[in-house]
Design an enzyme around this catalytic site. Structure first.
Site, PDB file in Angstrom:
ATOM      1  N   SER A   1     -10.249   0.251   7.132  1.00 30.80           N
ATOM      2  CA  SER A   1      -9.754   0.359   5.671  1.00 30.80           C
ATOM      3  C   SER A   1      -9.039  -0.871   5.291  1.00 30.80           C
ATOM      4  CB  SER A   1      -8.526   1.530   5.852  1.00 30.80           C
ATOM      5  OG  SER A   1      -9.015   2.883   5.563  1.00 30.80           O
TER       6      SER A   1
ATOM      7  N   SER B   1      -9.818   2.336   2.605  1.00 32.31           N
ATOM      8  CA  SER B   1      -8.876   3.129   1.974  1.00 32.31           C
ATOM      9  C   SER B   1      -7.851   2.121   1.112  1.00 32.31           C
ATOM     10  CB  SER B   1      -7.927   4.145   2.653  1.00 32.31           C
ATOM     11  OG  SER B   1      -7.402   3.363   3.854  1.00 32.31           O
TER      12      SER B   1
ATOM     13  N   LYS C   1       0.921  -1.192   0.126  1.00 33.01           N
ATOM     14  CA  LYS C   1       0.124   0.053  -0.130  1.00 33.01           C
ATOM     15  C   LYS C   1       0.998   1.143  -0.139  1.00 33.01           C
ATOM     16  CE  LYS C   1      -3.889   2.198   2.518  1.00 33.01           C
ATOM     17  NZ  LYS C   1      -4.746   2.082   3.729  1.00 33.01           N
TER      18      LYS C   1
END
Ligand SMILES: [Mg+2]
Ligand SMILES: [Zn+2]
Lengths: 491, 493, 101
Positions: free
Chosen positions: B183, B159, B78
């Protein structure tokens, strides 16, 4: 004692109310929350870690020594130590503050209420006054901005950024520039005894934010202004004096005092408003979520207490009571930790029995010489051991007062031991009666007329004969012996 | 044999170990898949050379008989994790071009374990979002489509949306995610994969771009529970550089994994039944309950009285921390700078941050600034922190009645891009089931448990007591085995 | 939804907050933000219902003790890394628009 310092305005007398927030740099090798060095004067940005530069994802880890030093300082000020404290974020934007917040302590400082006793007149214990300490908290120092390097840029150096500071907040208990000066000197002395701050104001290790307001004597507190980062005792006192009279002028001409941040300009010897930087400060303090509360264990606190040295007030009392020094000597010798250290090294050689003599010699002869040569006591050309020998030679009659002064001068120049100087230069005082009697005999024959006058009753001529004898002996004759032998020879 | 890209972490690791295929073959397969899937916008940076180099190293290590725990396993990272020398943006234009001179502890742990990096994964800007639409680099598209023929591009959730899409579309066997208020779990649920948020403090936050420091936690997202266990073991561990890191050994989650939940008490929190949630969510929840009962667990109704206050408390605490954490993006030391013609320092700050931050990030900074500002601190932030303490207390009490909680992960299936982006609160409600565990710092996992009528995945969440990742993984495995979720999107991209 | 004084953010407040946060806002953005912030703040108002009389605000998410570092110099001396990403750096300094104090 109550200060009678007053400003005599057109409309009457005004009293000045002063509180100080002193920022003292904690003595530590590394910064408060990073492993970067705290050394002074390094290349720009060479002592900056990724944490200090607030790179994304970097996190603070507290330095035990900085916390320890704050606690020891609190203990030295007989302040309340808070076993549970925590760090908060003080949020504001400035180019010297990479994180966009300063890690500080608002809600739960590490040290609470304490006090400092000051003497506005060092020689006079009756001028003692207690100044309250409100709190001591730990926080990060900011970086440095340079405005004069480039026409359109300010340059940012983050070397200081993250260095640990103790903010020592006083109560508004001071009433004159002198009291403020005495407070800062005393605080500095205690910090240096404790070893938690080097007190070097030139290098900015100690700076004061000066809060000043004026009021009618004993009346309602007035609005205060804060003059930031004043970095010498002299400037602090000057800033207070100017700011107080400025406020009186404003008030007496019908104006009102705005609570504002000000700056002291030592060159112009005047303060000016910083309202430019003022606008809408709202620091939005909240507990730093990157850090847990600081919990101090019993062992930690015990070690802090055990590691405290004898502090100036206690030392001064001991010098007066146990060593019998006059109050002035005790005050002078304990004011600076280095002086006390030097004096105690001297006593270690001479023994406490000679404390009074030793203290007089240090204060008159040694300090006199050091001032003359522009030396501080740490770099005195004469060591305590050498001084002890000199004082012994005086005590056992080897050196008269005058000879001692000569020898001391030579010691200062050559750094030789007193004994060596006395030997090599034959500066020993003599009690050799044979030699002295021979000199006396010659003088009496050479001055037969005066001898007659003396014997005729002109007693005061005796001093003349003493002088002649000493002169002939080049000052090395023992005055006592000379007197005795002269009396005998003159009958 | 199925395509290498269909294999998960365990299968790849064991296959490389046993010589069924080389790490190089695996890496090439995934690198190829990543290239073909650019239309999904899952990656902000592709690093094929890194993946291939690590693979060659793994093959060499195998020859030397010195394989590491993740040798031969390519992963996606990420973009919230700082990666040394590789652009790290946190999904924000304000960090465009930023190449950290350091590697986050978690990604460093993965690389040290032998994993290779396929690239950096797209995400909501600074992890503030639940649909990936706040990314400064465009939204990530879910590989899933509704079976009703409507081809509206769907959100992978957020997210960690790039992470979710990468695993679901078989672009990586496993990825890192971060979870501040759901997330990891909500996107995992939206794309039919598994994702676990461990106990706060298990994974170091050092080098992870901060959103809300008291909530941020890294965790893995992968195809199944076992792969998550393997990944988490490599990612977790004490880190002296993070003062909130837990100084505990990393348990052998994979080795101890068992789906035997007989006698375990599974709590069903009554407050998680909220009106307005579609039937499909209740249905999949009921199914999960039945499956756990069938697995021999005891189902108990429990209560977490302060649940309804979790989301509002979160939307005070997280923005407050974020408003301060994001102050460092000021155009001075890294990232974007916008300096108006002979403007002063403040004007540079204001222009830089106005241009660099997107609308949602600005909104949250503003909220956070407001709730901390003079006079409002007690009414908002302090009140929220007290409510947070009550929510944590609810959980502590409930563990006396049950071992784990079973709840839906999200209040809906994946929605279409653009569907909710104009209503912040509707968007925030996506995390209504995920946020309580975040506020309490508890381990929580999302497991795919079925499809809705439109053929979209639905996930169930298992929450456990602090530090009991093992129990959470075990319960999740029991659910996974019985749910038999095999659906996958077909490759239309 | 109860609406005490803590609520109702007007344009002036939005501008003040934006100023504190150092984010330039256009009139259009201010106009859009005011109702958005009001909705969100109105929604979080419900927290005021909760009785927190006997509750201490949470200090640590998971019970944990703050660890302290030893006082050793372990970092720094990485000026190039520190300045590497700077939009403007000169002579080893970061450079910002001139500040007049
Ligand atoms: Mg900043
Ligand atoms: Zn301060």
């Amino acid at each position: 004692m109550v200060s009678d310092y007053r400003i005599h305005g057109a409309t009457g007398e005004w009293e000045v109310v002063i509180g100080l927030e002193v920022h003292a740099q904690v003595t530590s090798k590394a910064k408060l929350f990073s492993g970067a060095s705290t050394d002074f004067g390094a290349e720009p940005n060479s002592q900056v870690s990724l944490v200090d530069a607030a790179m994304p994802g970097m996190l603070p880890v507290p330095n035990r020594e900085c916390i320890r030093q704050a606690v020891r300082t609190g203990m030295a000020l007989e302040a309340q130590i808070n076993p549970w404290s925590r760090f908060d974020r003080k949020n504001y934007f400035y180019a010297d503050l990479p994180q966009g917040y300063q890690i500080s302590q608002l809600y739960h400082p590490i040290v609470g209420e304490g006090a400092i006793t000051i003497l506005t007149d060092e020689k006079d214990e009756s001028t003692a006054k207690t100044i309250g300490i409100e709190r001591i908290h730990l926080e990060q120092d900011a970086g440095k901005l340079m405005h004069d390097q480039h026409p359109s840029f300010s340059y940012v150096d983050l070397n200081r950024c993250g260095v640990a500071l103790m903010e020592i907040v006083s109560r508004p208990d001071m009433r004159s520039p002198e009291e403020a000066g005495a407070y800062v000197r005393k605080l500095r002395s205690i910090l240096r005894y404790v070893g938690s701050c080097d007190g070097n104001m030139e290098q900015g290790s100690m700076r004061a934010d000066v809060n000043v307001s004026v009021r009618r004597p004993g009346g309602e507190l007035g609005t205060r202004t804060e003059t930031k980062n004043v970095n010498s005792v002299r400037f602090i006192m000057a800033a207070i004096e100017h700011e107080a009279s400025r406020q009186v002028d404003v008030l007496e001409s019908g104006g009102t005092i705005v609570q504002e941040t000000r700056l002291w300009d030592p060159d112009k010897a005047e303060g000016r408003s910083l309202r430019s930087k003022e606008e809408a400060h709202d620091y939005r303090y909240f507990p730093d979520p990157d850090l847990l509360p600081v919990e101090l264990g019993e062992d930690f606190l015990a070690e802090c207490r055990a590691s405290l040295p004898e502090l100036p007030d206690a030392k001064r009392r001991r010098y007066e009571e146990a060593l019998g020094l006059p109050p002035y000597n005790a005050a002078v010798l304990t004011a600076e930790v280095e002086t006390a250290r030097w004096f105690e090294a001297l006593l270690a050689e001479l023994g406490d029995g000679n404390a009074v003599r030793a203290s007089n010699w240090v204060i008159s002869d040694l300090f006199g010489a050091l001032n003359r040569l522009g030396h501080s006591i740490e770099d005195s050309p004469v060591t305590p051991r050498q001084a002890a020998e000199l004082l012994r030679l005086i005590a056992d009659g080897t050196l008269s007062g005058t000879l001692a002064k000569q020898v001391f001068e030579i010691m200062l120049e050559t750094r030789q031991d007193a004994g060596t100087i006395v030997e090599e230069r034959g500066l020993k005082q003599t009690s050799d009666t044979g030699a002295i009697e021979k000199v006396i005999a010659d003088i009496l024959t050479a001055n037969a007329d005066k001898v007659a006058e003396y014997r005729g009753g002109k007693d005061k001529l005796f001093g003349f004969f003493v002088g002649q004898t000493m002169k002939a002996m080049a000052g090395k004759a023992n005055p006592g012996v000379v007197n005795a032998l002269l009396k005998k020879a003159l009958g | 044999m199925s395509a290498l890209t269909d294999l998960g972490v365990a299968a790849i690791r064991d296959g490389v170990r046993g010589g069924a295929f080389s790490a190089r073959e695996v890496a090439e397969a995934f690198v190829g898949a990543v290239e073909k899937a650019r239309g999904l916008n899952a990656f902000t940076v592709e690093t094929p050379e890194r993946a291939l180099t690590a693979a060659d190293l793994a093959d060499a290590d195998r020859a030397r008989g010195a394989l590491k725990p993740l040798s031969g396993v390519p992963v996606g990272i990420k973009d919230l994790f700082s990666t040394k020398g590789i652009q790290t943006t946190a999904g924000s234009r304000i960090l465009e071009g930023f190449e950290p001179p350091y590697e986050s502890t978690v990604s460093a742990n993965l690389l040290a374990a032998g994993a290779g990096m396929l690239g950096k994964l797209n995400m909501d800007e600074f992890a503030m979002g639940s649909s990936n639409e706040t990314s400064g680099f465009g939204p990530v598209v879910s590989p899933w489509r509704r079976s009703d023929g409507g081809n509206a591009p769907l959100t992978p959730g957020g997210s960690s949306g790039g992470s979710a899409t990468a695993v679901a579309a078989r672009l990586a066997p496993a990825v890192t995610g971060t979870d501040t208020g759901g997330s990891i779990r909500q996107p995992a649920a939206f794309v039919g994969i598994t994702g676990i948020k461990p106990t706060y403090g298990r994974c170091s936050r050092w080098g992870i771009v901060a959103f809300a420091s008291s909530l941020d936690q890294a965790g893995p997202m992968a195809r199944d529970v076992k792969d998550c266990a393997i990944m988490l073991e490599a990612m977790a561990g004490f880190d002296p550089k993070d003062a909130t890191s837990l100084d505990l050994p990393v348990p052998h989650w994979e080795a101890n994994l068992t789906s035997d939940v007989r006698g375990k008490r599974i709590g069903i929190p009554r407050e998680y039944r909220i009106e307005g949630v579609p039937d499909e969510i209740d249905k999949v929840w009921e199914r999960g309950i039945a499956l756990m009962r069938d697995a021999g667990a005891e189902i108990v109704e429990v209560s977490l009285p302060h649940t309804k206050y979790a989301l509002p408390a979160y939307y005070i605490i997280a923005p407050a921390e974020a408003s301060s954490n994001l102050a460092r993006y000021d155009g001075v030391r890294y990232g974007k700078r916008v300096a108006p013609e002979n403007g002063n320092l403040t004007e540079m700050y204001e222009a830089t941050r106005a241009a660099g931050f997107g609308a949602e990030v600005k909104r949250r900074i503003m909220i956070g600034t407001y709730v901390l500002s003079a006079g409002f601190y007690d009414a908002y932030f302090n009140q929220a922190q007290k409510v947070r303490a009550l929510i944590a207390r609810d959980f502590e009490r409930v563990w006396a009645e049950c071992d784990y909680l079973l709840t839906p992960t999200a209040p809906s299936a994946a929605f279409a891009l653009g569907e909710k982006s104009d209503d912040p609160i509707a968007m925030y409600l996506n995390d209504v089931f995920a946020v309580p565990a975040s506020l309490a710092g508890l381990p929580a996992i999302s497991v795919p448990a079925g499809l809705n009528d439109q053929g979209l995945p639905l996930g169930l969440q298992i929450v456990g007591p602090a530090l009991d990742e093992q129990g959470v993984l075990d319960a999740a495995l029991a659910l996974e085995e019985r749910a038999g979720f095999t659906a996958r999107p077909e490759a239309w991209w | 939804m109860l609406a005490p004084a803590t609520m109702s953010v007007d344009a002036a407040t939005v501008r003040h907050i934006a100023r504190l946060a150092r984010i330039a806002v256009t009139d259009a953005e201010v106009a859009a933000l005011a109702p958005e912030l009001n909705n969100i703040l109105g929604w979080v108002e419900q927290l005021q219902e909760v009785d927190v009389a006997e509750v201490e605000p949470m200090t640590a998410v998971i019970p944990n003790r703050l660890r302290l570092r030893g006082d050793e110099v372990t970092d720094g001396g990485i000026r190039d890394d520190v300045l590497a990403n700077a939009p403007v750096a000169e002579h080893g300094f970061f450079a910002v628009p001139k500040v007049i104090e």
